[in-house]
Design a protein around this motif. Structure first.
Motif, short mmCIF file in Angstrom:
data_model
loop_
_atom_site.label_atom_id
_atom_site.label_comp_id
_atom_site.label_asym_id
_atom_site.label_seq_id
_atom_site.Cartn_x
_atom_site.Cartn_y
_atom_site.Cartn_z
N HIS A 1 0.87 -1.76 0.29
CA HIS A 1 -0.23 -0.39 0.10
C HIS A 1 0.89 0.86 0.20
O HIS A 1 0.53 2.22 -0.11
N ALA A 2 2.23 0.83 0.80
CA ALA A 2 2.74 2.14 0.35
C ALA A 2 4.58 1.24 -0.02
O ALA A 2 4.56 0.42 0.26
N TRP A 3 5.63 2.46 -1.10
CA TRP A 3 6.65 2.18 -0.69
C TRP A 3 7.44 1.67 0.92
O TRP A 3 8.46 1.24 0.24
N ALA A 4 7.48 2.65 1.24
CA ALA A 4 7.97 2.73 2.74
C ALA A 4 6.79 3.58 3.78
O ALA A 4 5.44 4.69 3.23
N ALA A 5 7.94 3.33 4.44
CA ALA A 5 6.81 4.47 5.74
C ALA A 5 7.48 5.12 6.56
O ALA A 5 8.74 4.73 7.10
N ILE A 6 7.55 6.46 7.70
CA ILE A 6 7.94 6.93 8.48
C ILE A 6 6.82 7.37 9.51
O ILE A 6 5.97 7.35 9.37
N ILE A 7 7.32 6.53 11.42
CA ILE A 7 6.52 6.13 12.24
C ILE A 7 7.44 6.95 13.26
O ILE A 7 8.96 6.37 12.86
N ILE A 8 6.35 7.73 13.74
CA ILE A 8 6.89 8.04 15.06
C ILE A 8 6.32 7.44 16.14
O ILE A 8 5.30 7.64 16.30
#
Length: 558
Positions: A196-203
């Motif tokens: 659903h996404a190539w990458a993600a940034i999680i805080i």
């Protein structure tokens, strides 16, 4: 002792006399003809010899002298080479120059058109990088029991991302509210795994809370790494990650450290409520404070997997293509009469289909065994979809068999299409088809279609794209679209097999047409006599007239 066989005495055939007005005139018996009948154009030079053949000649032929026929054309001058600028070469020089220039123009235009497709697939990469979606999800202070904290880390990260979005080129950063993922950071990892996404940034929810607690209590076990997580999956497309995703994530990490680090350190050092003795126990909480952690759910490796999902598949196309040239002469022996009658053509087609599919079955096995021989791991079991796993496979010990079947179906999809086209276009245009087939498949398989211009959307239907996708899924335990991949390959194979008989009959019709055209200026044409076990028979005809069409019937023999 048997008598020795000496060459026949032919001295009485030729007498060369420099004084005779007709050099080389014949001295001997000429039935009703004088020696002058031979004339100056008849020369029998025993020293030079002749390329002609003496056949059995009737004894009552008045044009025979001592069993040698002397009609016009009896002596043939041997072929002699000449220079390029000989006047007699003028016509052929013009013809060759014209055909060479025409073929050169065709090749130049064709190569330009086909090669442009490969270059063009990367032409709009900077513009289309927004199609590489990266979800940014800020859970900081949003989830109990940390919802009482005023978030500092999360807003700092989103500010840096907003700055990145204003730059060009940039990835498709999308700030997603945490409720979209039900306030669950693990759900974000699952979204990356499911493409659903190539990458993600999680805080993380406790990013600010743990940082403030560390400086307040002097928690020496505080680890600044991990409050921010970069989630990637490089095995999905290692070049996209290495060239575009990872560099931008590293830029975000540097910009975040440059902006958040000094402001956080200043706020800590100016806070009179914090003891210096406590702060000295947690230097990492002061600087850098927070450091992003990159988590690769499915790393690409080992290095020997590269040819299995990229360059090695080009050889799969080439081997499938050249199997046609290797096996066609063998198959055609069934319909070239000799000591046997020709095989029914429809049976030849069925036999060729069975032989071709069987060939691909074993060749694809050998191709797959090469990957196994170089220790690409086909045996590790599947792993958790939300945790990093190196060398995980989709089907455990059954992965090799599935990988082999994908290559087998791929060879049928790629190779039978080559056979069909080869029978339609013939030589030398099959080489042009191979260039087209390789470049269009490679351009849409080894590169991400999301980064290509919209023109290349047809690449989603090309067979090699699905071979690559299925191979990656098997080797790296990626998100599975194996049903779609196998369905497309089955569709290509079925279409190719349905067109195969049509192409065979077209190829036979084309060959017959070329043969009839070649026989136009001949005095006879060849047929195969069924009553004589298929032996070749020559039937006379007039020069310049096309021979009749050999009618065999749609389901009959050659």
């Amino acid at each position: 002792m048997p008598p020795r066989n000496y060459p026949p005495d032919v001295s009485n055939l030729v007498i060369a006399s420099a004084q005779h007005p007709y050099r080389g005139a014949y001295h001997g018996r000429a039935r009703g003809r004088s020696p002058d009948y031979l004339g100056p154009g008849f020369l029998l030079d025993a020293g030079r010899g002749s390329d002609s053949t003496i056949n059995t000649i009737p004894q009552d032929d008045p044009y025979v002298i001592d069993d040698v026929r002397i009609d016009e054309g009896r002596y043939e001058e041997p072929h002699r080479s000449t220079g390029f600028w000989d006047p007699r070469m003028q016509g052929i020089r013009k013809q060759v120059a014209y055909e060479w220039a025409r073929m050169l123009l065709i090749l130049v235009l064709y190569i330009m058109a086909i090669l442009c497709m490969y270059w063009a697939v990367l032409f709009h990469v900077n513009k289309n990088m927004v199609n590489i979606t990266v979800h940014v999800v800020d859970f900081d202070g949003q989830v109990a029991p940390y919802d009482y904290v005023t978030p500092l880390v999360g807003p700092a990260v989103t500010d840096v991302v907003e700055q990145m979005r204003s730059m060009q080129p940039t990835l498709g950063y999308t700030i997603v509210p945490p409720e979209h993922y039900n306030y669950d950071p693990i759900a974000v990892r699952q979204a990356v795994y499911d493409w659903h996404a190539w990458a993600a940034i999680i805080i993380n929810p406790n990013a600010t809370a743990l940082l403030q607690e560390a400086v307040a209590t002097g928690n020496a076990s505080y680890n600044p790494i991990g409050a921010i997580q970069f989630i990637i999956q490089s095995a999905r497309q290692e070049t996209v990650h290495a060239n575009y995703i990872v560099p931008q994530l590293q830029t975000i990490a540097r910009n975040f450290a440059a902006q958040f680090g000094p402001s956080w350190t200043q706020s800590v050092m100016t806070n009179d409520s914090l003891s210096l003795d406590v702060l000295t126990r947690v230097p990492a909480a002061i600087n850098p404070g927070v450091t992003p952690l990159t988590i690769d759910l499915r790393p690409f490796g080992p290095a020997t997997a590269t040819p299995a999902v990229t360059i090695g598949l080009i050889y799969l196309i080439i081997v499938a293509f050249f199997s046609f040239a290797f096996f066609l002469p063998i198959h055609m022996k069934f319909v070239m009469p000799g000591a046997h009658p020709p095989l029914h053509y429809w049976q030849l087609i069925i036999m060729r289909i069975c032989a071709t599919v069987t060939t691909y079955f074993f060749v694809s096995l050998i191709y797959s065994l090469v990957s196994l021989a170089y220790q690409i791991p086909f045996w590790p079991p599947p792993a958790s979809q939300t945790e990093p796993a190196f060398n995980a496979t989709a089907y455990g010990r059954g992965s090799f068999v599935v990988y082999w079947m994908v290559n087998f179906l791929g060879m049928n999809a790629l190779g039978i299409a080559c056979e069909n086209v080869a029978q339609i276009v013939g030589q030398p245009w099959t080489a042009a088809w191979l260039i087209f087939w390789v470049i269009t498949n490679v351009a849409t398989s080894f590169n991400s279609i999301e980064l290509a211009p919209g023109f290349f959307k047809w690449g989603y239907a090309w067979p090699l794209h699905h071979i690559v996708q299925a191979s990656r899924q098997i080797l790296f335990d990626l998100h599975s679209e194996i049903g779609l991949n196998l369905g497309v390959l089955f569709a290509w194979a079925a279409l190719n097999l349905a067109l195969f008989p049509v192409c065979c009959y077209f190829g036979r019709w084309k060959m017959d047409r070329q043969r009839r055209s070649a026989e136009r200026n001949a005095e006879s044409y060849a047929v195969y006599d069924a009553a004589a076990e298929g032996q070749k028979k020559h039937v006379p005809k007039e020069k310049g007239v096309l021979p009749p069409i050999r009618k065999r019937g749609f389901m009959r023999g050659w």
